[in-house]
Design an enzyme around this catalytic site. Structure first.
Site, PDB file in Angstrom:
ATOM      1  N   ARG A  24       1.876   1.855   8.969  1.00  0.00           N
ATOM      2  CA  ARG A  24       3.395   1.587   8.344  1.00  0.00           C
ATOM      3  C   ARG A  24       4.446   2.044   9.174  1.00  0.00           C
ATOM      4  O   ARG A  24       5.545   2.471   8.626  1.00  0.00           O
ATOM      5  CB  ARG A  24       3.234   2.334   6.935  1.00  0.00           C
ATOM      6  CG  ARG A  24       2.382   1.896   5.694  1.00  0.00           C
ATOM      7  CD  ARG A  24       3.080   0.718   5.269  1.00  0.00           C
ATOM      8  NE  ARG A  24       2.292   0.122   4.195  1.00  0.00           N
ATOM      9  CZ  ARG A  24       2.024   0.443   2.807  1.00  0.00           C
ATOM     10  NH1 ARG A  24       2.929   1.279   2.394  1.00  0.00           N
ATOM     11  NH2 ARG A  24       1.068  -0.146   2.141  1.00  0.00           N
ATOM     12  N   ARG A  28      10.069   2.019   5.044  1.00  0.00           N
ATOM     13  CA  ARG A  28      11.259   2.710   4.390  1.00  0.00           C
ATOM     14  C   ARG A  28      11.682   3.929   5.067  1.00  0.00           C
ATOM     15  O   ARG A  28      12.925   4.215   4.660  1.00  0.00           O
ATOM     16  CB  ARG A  28      10.864   2.563   2.962  1.00  0.00           C
ATOM     17  CG  ARG A  28      10.883   1.207   2.229  1.00  0.00           C
ATOM     18  CD  ARG A  28      10.180   1.374   0.938  1.00  0.00           C
ATOM     19  NE  ARG A  28       8.859   1.850   1.005  1.00  0.00           N
ATOM     20  CZ  ARG A  28       8.006   1.858  -0.066  1.00  0.00           C
ATOM     21  NH1 ARG A  28       8.251   1.804  -1.151  1.00  0.00           N
ATOM     22  NH2 ARG A  28       6.628   2.129   0.357  1.00  0.00           N
ATOM     23  N   ARG A  37      15.691  -5.333   5.191  1.00  0.00           N
ATOM     24  CA  ARG A  37      14.872  -5.661   4.019  1.00  0.00           C
ATOM     25  C   ARG A  37      15.907  -6.029   2.953  1.00  0.00           C
ATOM     26  O   ARG A  37      15.960  -7.154   2.099  1.00  0.00           O
ATOM     27  CB  ARG A  37      14.147  -4.435   3.283  1.00  0.00           C
ATOM     28  CG  ARG A  37      13.397  -5.156   2.407  1.00  0.00           C
ATOM     29  CD  ARG A  37      12.506  -3.928   1.546  1.00  0.00           C
ATOM     30  NE  ARG A  37      13.432  -3.047   1.148  1.00  0.00           N
ATOM     31  CZ  ARG A  37      12.851  -2.056   0.130  1.00  0.00           C
ATOM     32  NH1 ARG A  37      11.749  -1.954  -0.251  1.00  0.00           N
ATOM     33  NH2 ARG A  37      13.816  -1.123  -0.228  1.00  0.00           N
ATOM     34  N   ASP A  74       1.433  -8.014   4.805  1.00  0.00           N
ATOM     35  CA  ASP A  74       0.802  -7.286   3.630  1.00  0.00           C
ATOM     36  C   ASP A  74      -0.456  -7.849   3.269  1.00  0.00           C
ATOM     37  O   ASP A  74      -0.967  -8.976   3.435  1.00  0.00           O
ATOM     38  CB  ASP A  74       1.593  -7.083   2.271  1.00  0.00           C
ATOM     39  CG  ASP A  74       1.392  -5.773   1.185  1.00  0.00           C
ATOM     40  OD1 ASP A  74       1.694  -4.879   1.702  1.00  0.00           O
ATOM     41  OD2 ASP A  74       0.473  -6.217   0.566  1.00  0.00           O
ATOM     42  N   TYR A 151      -7.200  -5.407  -6.205  1.00  0.00           N
ATOM     43  CA  TYR A 151      -6.015  -5.842  -6.743  1.00  0.00           C
ATOM     44  C   TYR A 151      -6.173  -7.097  -7.435  1.00  0.00           C
ATOM     45  O   TYR A 151      -5.364  -7.209  -8.270  1.00  0.00           O
ATOM     46  CB  TYR A 151      -5.106  -5.942  -5.382  1.00  0.00           C
ATOM     47  CG  TYR A 151      -4.685  -4.616  -4.859  1.00  0.00           C
ATOM     48  CD1 TYR A 151      -3.645  -3.765  -5.375  1.00  0.00           C
ATOM     49  CD2 TYR A 151      -5.485  -3.979  -3.864  1.00  0.00           C
ATOM     50  CE1 TYR A 151      -3.272  -2.398  -4.962  1.00  0.00           C
ATOM     51  CE2 TYR A 151      -5.026  -2.663  -2.939  1.00  0.00           C
ATOM     52  CZ  TYR A 151      -4.081  -2.022  -3.702  1.00  0.00           C
ATOM     53  OH  TYR A 151      -3.783  -0.723  -3.236  1.00  0.00           O
TER      54      TYR A 151
HETATM   55  C1  LIG Z   1      -3.214  -1.132   0.097  1.00  0.00           C
HETATM   56  C2  LIG Z   1      -2.493  -1.771   0.863  1.00  0.00           C
HETATM   57  C3  LIG Z   1      -1.334  -2.583   0.659  1.00  0.00           C
HETATM   58  N1  LIG Z   1      -0.734  -3.110   1.912  1.00  0.00           N
HETATM   59  C4  LIG Z   1      -1.381  -2.485   2.896  1.00  0.00           C
HETATM   60  C5  LIG Z   1      -2.482  -1.784   2.339  1.00  0.00           C
HETATM   61  C6  LIG Z   1      -3.732  -1.299   3.164  1.00  0.00           C
HETATM   62  C7  LIG Z   1      -3.159   0.088   3.829  1.00  0.00           C
HETATM   63  C8  LIG Z   1      -2.963   1.064   2.596  1.00  0.00           C
HETATM   64  O1  LIG Z   1      -3.834   1.522   2.163  1.00  0.00           O
HETATM   65  O2  LIG Z   1      -1.682   1.663   2.435  1.00  0.00           O
HETATM   66  C9  LIG Z   1      -1.233  -2.974   4.395  1.00  0.00           C
HETATM   67  C10 LIG Z   1       0.191  -2.927   4.841  1.00  0.00           C
HETATM   68  N2  LIG Z   1       1.147  -3.034   4.233  1.00  0.00           N
HETATM   69  C11 LIG Z   1       2.362  -3.151   5.065  1.00  0.00           C
HETATM   70  C12 LIG Z   1       1.790  -3.234   6.355  1.00  0.00           C
HETATM   71  C13 LIG Z   1       2.552  -3.614   7.727  1.00  0.00           C
HETATM   72  C14 LIG Z   1       2.197  -2.870   8.932  1.00  0.00           C
HETATM   73  C15 LIG Z   1       2.472  -1.443   9.097  1.00  0.00           C
HETATM   74  O3  LIG Z   1       3.456  -1.416   9.284  1.00  0.00           O
HETATM   75  O4  LIG Z   1       1.518  -0.754   9.092  1.00  0.00           O
HETATM   76  C16 LIG Z   1       0.309  -3.013   6.391  1.00  0.00           C
HETATM   77  C17 LIG Z   1      -0.948  -3.196   7.181  1.00  0.00           C
HETATM   78  C18 LIG Z   1       3.862  -3.383   4.802  1.00  0.00           C
HETATM   79  C19 LIG Z   1       4.079  -2.688   3.457  1.00  0.00           C
HETATM   80  N3  LIG Z   1       3.602  -3.038   2.430  1.00  0.00           N
HETATM   81  C20 LIG Z   1       4.515  -2.513   1.246  1.00  0.00           C
HETATM   82  C21 LIG Z   1       5.374  -1.649   1.811  1.00  0.00           C
HETATM   83  C22 LIG Z   1       6.817  -1.115   1.346  1.00  0.00           C
HETATM   84  C23 LIG Z   1       7.561  -2.193   0.552  1.00  0.00           C
HETATM   85  C24 LIG Z   1       9.017  -2.308   0.572  1.00  0.00           C
HETATM   86  O5  LIG Z   1       9.686  -2.128   1.668  1.00  0.00           O
HETATM   87  O6  LIG Z   1       9.483  -2.069  -0.559  1.00  0.00           O
HETATM   88  C25 LIG Z   1       5.495  -2.161   3.060  1.00  0.00           C
HETATM   89  C26 LIG Z   1       6.245  -1.565   4.415  1.00  0.00           C
HETATM   90  C27 LIG Z   1       4.103  -2.512  -0.176  1.00  0.00           C
HETATM   91  C28 LIG Z   1       2.766  -2.278  -0.729  1.00  0.00           C
HETATM   92  N4  LIG Z   1       1.655  -3.152  -0.386  1.00  0.00           N
HETATM   93  C29 LIG Z   1       0.491  -2.511  -0.904  1.00  0.00           C
HETATM   94  C30 LIG Z   1       0.929  -1.553  -1.595  1.00  0.00           C
HETATM   95  C31 LIG Z   1       0.074  -0.848  -2.737  1.00  0.00           C
HETATM   96  C32 LIG Z   1       2.284  -1.474  -1.772  1.00  0.00           C
HETATM   97  C33 LIG Z   1       3.225  -0.623  -2.542  1.00  0.00           C
HETATM   98  C34 LIG Z   1       3.275   0.687  -2.187  1.00  0.00           C
HETATM   99  C35 LIG Z   1       4.304   1.248  -1.239  1.00  0.00           C
HETATM  100  O7  LIG Z   1       5.603   0.837  -1.732  1.00  0.00           O
HETATM  101  O8  LIG Z   1       4.325   1.871  -0.267  1.00  0.00           O
HETATM  102  C36 LIG Z   1      -0.665  -3.215  -0.567  1.00  0.00           C
END
Ligand SMILES: Cc1c2[nH]c(c1CCC(=O)O)Cc1[nH]c(c(CCC(=O)O)c1C)Cc1[nH]c(c(CCC(=O)O)c1C)Cc1[nH]c(c(C)c1CCC(=O)O)C2
Length: 343
Positions: A24, A28, A37, A74, A151
């Protein structure tokens, strides 16, 4: 030019300073991410806008000089490409239409159709392959089938993955058909990322820890093995990082059993234990607790040094044990990097 440090570590080389990137890392906690964003409108629009998705991927590379960039996307885009509805509720997380029976499964698209929705992601990869610094490795990724299925079945993140366990135990045929469809879609998706320029791919199995016994072997290990063997058949030599998060004792032997070049370790595993039992089989990645990116200070420095030391006798890529959180302080990320690099 010598080979990129991440690729050398993935081949088993022990480097004097471990290469480093962060799960990540585009997120944010960075003001420049929040600005981009806002320009895109929302998170999903950002994922599907190749120029802006490439921009946020590059931001942490410019700011910190990480050794790898991870594609900005994602794991839930694949379910969307298979026909699920997907949206994000601000402050809460993802929501999807649910699959609970045969009819729900039958409504999904075939794996070969995922490219219709996912083609902008391949465009992002192409831009990145062109624009990244020459010594930065480009990592593509997807969710592992079990985690993606949790999911798709529940329609949201769940603390204990109960709806997915229930479908597995009550309607195994539908559950297994779903795992199979996600596995095939993931092979298609990652294969296109590799064709577009991803140099490494990573499989995120964030909920692997909730599978035990035979279920772990059938639904975490076996699909991972199948994806890796198919990708390596299509793209000889492509390195794969597997992340069966919170697998505990099941981390042992996971690389050998799946063909993964590297296993990412979460921070519930002790680094010295992982060095003795997991790193013996090859490269490991991890595993600083992401809470240190919030709290910083001496504890961050001490724990970072300890992890570098624990893994210093084998191939290691330094990383967090899970994604960095929005409340992290960007200065603590710099402190972690300086500590790893001995600056
Ligand atoms: C379960 C999972 C998801 N997404 C991901 C997983 C597996 C890793 C983990 O366990 O965290 C993987 C993921 N999600 C994102 C990336 C991008 C690459 C990176 O920088 O790592 C990667 C590799 C961007 C993201 N994916 C998400 C964000 C935040 C969204 C935003 O900008 O509002 C980002 C940067 C949103 C997301 N996406 C997901 C959830 C549950 C959420 C909401 C939780 C949160 O808000 O942190 C599903």
């Amino acid at each position: 030019m010598s080979e990129k440090t991440i690729l050398r570590a993935l081949k088993g080389e022990v480097l004097p300073v471990p290469p480093i990137w962060m799960m990540r890392q585009a997120g944010r906690y960075l003001p420049e991410y929040r600005a981009t964003r806002a320009k895109a409108g929302d998170f999903l629009s950002l994922c599907y806008n190749p120029e802006l998705a490439a921009e946020v991927t590059l931001q942490p590379i410019r700011r910190y000089g990480f050794d790898a960039a991870i594609l900005f996307a994602d794991i839930l885009l694949l379910p969307q490409a298979l026909g699920a509805d997907l949206w994000f509720v601000t402050g809460e997380g993802p929501r999807l239409s649910t699959i609970t029976d045969q009819a729900g499964f039958d409504a999904l698209k075939p794996a070969g159709d995922v490219h219709d929705v996912l083609s902008p992601i391949y465009e992002t990869v192409k831009i990145l392959a062109r624009e990244l610094p020459k010594d930065t490795t480009l990592i593509g990724f997807a969710g592992a089938p079990w985690t993606v299925a949790t999911y798709m079945i529940a329609g949201r993140g769940t603390p204990d993955q109960a709806p997915a366990h229930a479908l597995k135990d009550e309607n195994r045929a539908v559950f297994e058909a779903l795992i199979e469809r996600i596995t095939e879609g993931t092979i298609e998706y990652l294969s296109e990322q590799i064709k577009a320029g991803a140099e490494v791919v990573k499989l995120f199995d964030s909920w692997a820890g909730s599978l035990s016994g035979e279920d772990f072997d059938r639904y975490a290990l076996a699909p991972t093995r199948r994806i890796i063997s198919e990708l390596k058949a299509r793209h000889p030599g492509i390195p794969v990082i597997a992340f069966p998060r919170e697998a505990g004792a099941k981390y042992v032997g996971f690389a050998k059993a799946t063909g993964a070049d590297c296993v990412a370790i979460d921070n519930s595993a002790d680094a010295y234990w992982a060095a003795a039992h997991v790193q013996v089989d090859g490269c490991v990645q991890g595993n600083l607790a992401s809470s240190h990116m919030v709290t910083g200070g001496d504890a961050l420095v001490r724990e970072t040094r300890e992890i570098v030391k624990a893994f210093s006798k084998g191939p290691h890529i330094f990383n967090l044990g899970h994604g960095i959180t929005p409340d992290a302080d960007p200065e603590n990320v710099q402190l972690m990097i300086d500590t790893v690099r001995g600056a």
